[in-house]
Enzyme design. Sequence first.
Site, PDB file in Angstrom:
ATOM      1  N   GLY A   8      28.141 -91.318  14.810  1.00 55.99           N
ATOM      2  CA  GLY A   8      27.580 -91.828  16.043  1.00 55.99           C
ATOM      3  C   GLY A   8      26.423 -92.763  15.748  1.00 55.99           C
ATOM      4  O   GLY A   8      26.043 -92.968  14.587  1.00 55.99           O
ATOM      5  N   ILE A  12      25.419 -88.548  12.036  1.00 60.78           N
ATOM      6  CA  ILE A  12      26.746 -88.344  11.443  1.00 60.78           C
ATOM      7  C   ILE A  12      26.970 -86.840  11.370  1.00 60.78           C
ATOM      8  O   ILE A  12      26.155 -86.112  10.805  1.00 60.78           O
ATOM      9  CB  ILE A  12      26.833 -88.932  10.017  1.00 60.78           C
ATOM     10  CG1 ILE A  12      26.526 -90.426  10.026  1.00 60.78           C
ATOM     11  CG2 ILE A  12      28.211 -88.667   9.407  1.00 60.78           C
ATOM     12  CD1 ILE A  12      26.403 -91.026   8.635  1.00 60.78           C
ATOM     13  N   TYR A 100      43.142 -98.321  29.205  1.00 60.56           N
ATOM     14  CA  TYR A 100      41.985 -99.208  29.264  1.00 60.56           C
ATOM     15  C   TYR A 100      42.500-100.646  29.277  1.00 60.56           C
ATOM     16  O   TYR A 100      43.559-100.939  28.702  1.00 60.56           O
ATOM     17  CB  TYR A 100      41.126 -98.981  28.020  1.00 60.56           C
ATOM     18  CG  TYR A 100      39.635 -98.943  28.241  1.00 60.56           C
ATOM     19  CD1 TYR A 100      39.068 -98.039  29.123  1.00 60.56           C
ATOM     20  CD2 TYR A 100      38.790 -99.803  27.539  1.00 60.56           C
ATOM     21  CE1 TYR A 100      37.692 -97.987  29.304  1.00 60.56           C
ATOM     22  CE2 TYR A 100      37.418 -99.753  27.707  1.00 60.56           C
ATOM     23  CZ  TYR A 100      36.866 -98.842  28.594  1.00 60.56           C
ATOM     24  OH  TYR A 100      35.513 -98.801  28.774  1.00 60.56           O
ATOM     25  N   ALA A 108      35.927 -94.869  19.306  1.00 56.75           N
ATOM     26  CA  ALA A 108      36.771 -93.899  18.599  1.00 56.75           C
ATOM     27  C   ALA A 108      36.421 -92.467  18.982  1.00 56.75           C
ATOM     28  O   ALA A 108      37.306 -91.610  19.117  1.00 56.75           O
ATOM     29  CB  ALA A 108      36.625 -94.097  17.094  1.00 56.75           C
ATOM     30  N   ASP A 109      35.129 -92.198  19.190  1.00 60.29           N
ATOM     31  CA  ASP A 109      34.713 -90.843  19.535  1.00 60.29           C
ATOM     32  C   ASP A 109      35.265 -90.398  20.885  1.00 60.29           C
ATOM     33  O   ASP A 109      35.596 -89.228  21.077  1.00 60.29           O
ATOM     34  CB  ASP A 109      33.188 -90.734  19.527  1.00 60.29           C
ATOM     35  CG  ASP A 109      32.513 -91.758  20.435  1.00 60.29           C
ATOM     36  OD1 ASP A 109      33.136 -92.789  20.757  1.00 60.29           O
ATOM     37  OD2 ASP A 109      31.338 -91.535  20.806  1.00 60.29           O
TER      38      ASP A 109
END
Length: 273
Positions: A8, A12, A100, A108-109
């Site tokens: 993030g 991490i 989207y 990605a998270d």
Amino acid sequence: MLLAFDVGNSNIVLGVFKDGELITNWRLETNVRKSADEYGMIVNQLFEYEGLKTADVADVIISSVVPSMLFTLQHLSMKYFNKRAITVESGVKTGLVVKYDNPKQVGADRIVNAVAALHKYGGPLIIIDFGTATTFCAVTEKAEYLGGTIAPGLKISSEALFEKTSQLPRVDLEEPGQTICKNTIQSMQSGLVYGHMGMVDYVVKKMKKELQEISDSDKPVTVVATGGLSSLIDSGVDCIDYVDKMLTLEGLELIYQKNRKPHRVNKEKIKDE
């Protein structure tokens, strides 16, 4: 074993899985100035502390919202584990239909969280991640990732108050217990924490209505929260059904299972034995 990296903007999170079970995890600061070797030495020390062997790592998977860190950890994976890491990006199998406008723009998270939450709790879902940004994601029971909302996280809001005002101090992010506060620190805590709770309540209420209209389903929407500050916000709202701090790591393990390549067996060695 599987080594998973969730990168993030602020932290991490590393997790080690054995036979699909998370056996340990750590949290490091995200620092784009650190090299692959510096992070490699840190990971080696963490493994030694836990009594784990780096040689037992069979695969590595990385989810990153910081592009430069992705390159660093890919290099780390090759040099210290001799593995080409699986990265969560376009083309990776997730089981989701991403609706989207531009799927490549989805963090990605957010995708990893959606995979884990759908697997654990079923849809329709709203997933809230309390990180550097607070993100809300909507997923249907048909595994359709619809999109969501992105708001400044609590830490960003707190730092903005400190940096953009001449007389306001840094404060700890905790509930002051009241909104009619008699000092500056508690007044700021009230605005930050209770203001964030109010935002969460409103966005979830509105998103639930939209999600049910889009999916044309009467099935109740489950709300799952993750991230370091999820417990703090959950304590003051009624809209969150589950707090799941390890959601992203578990999602990485699930995506790994969908994308893993079978390891080759040395038939000559088996024959000799």
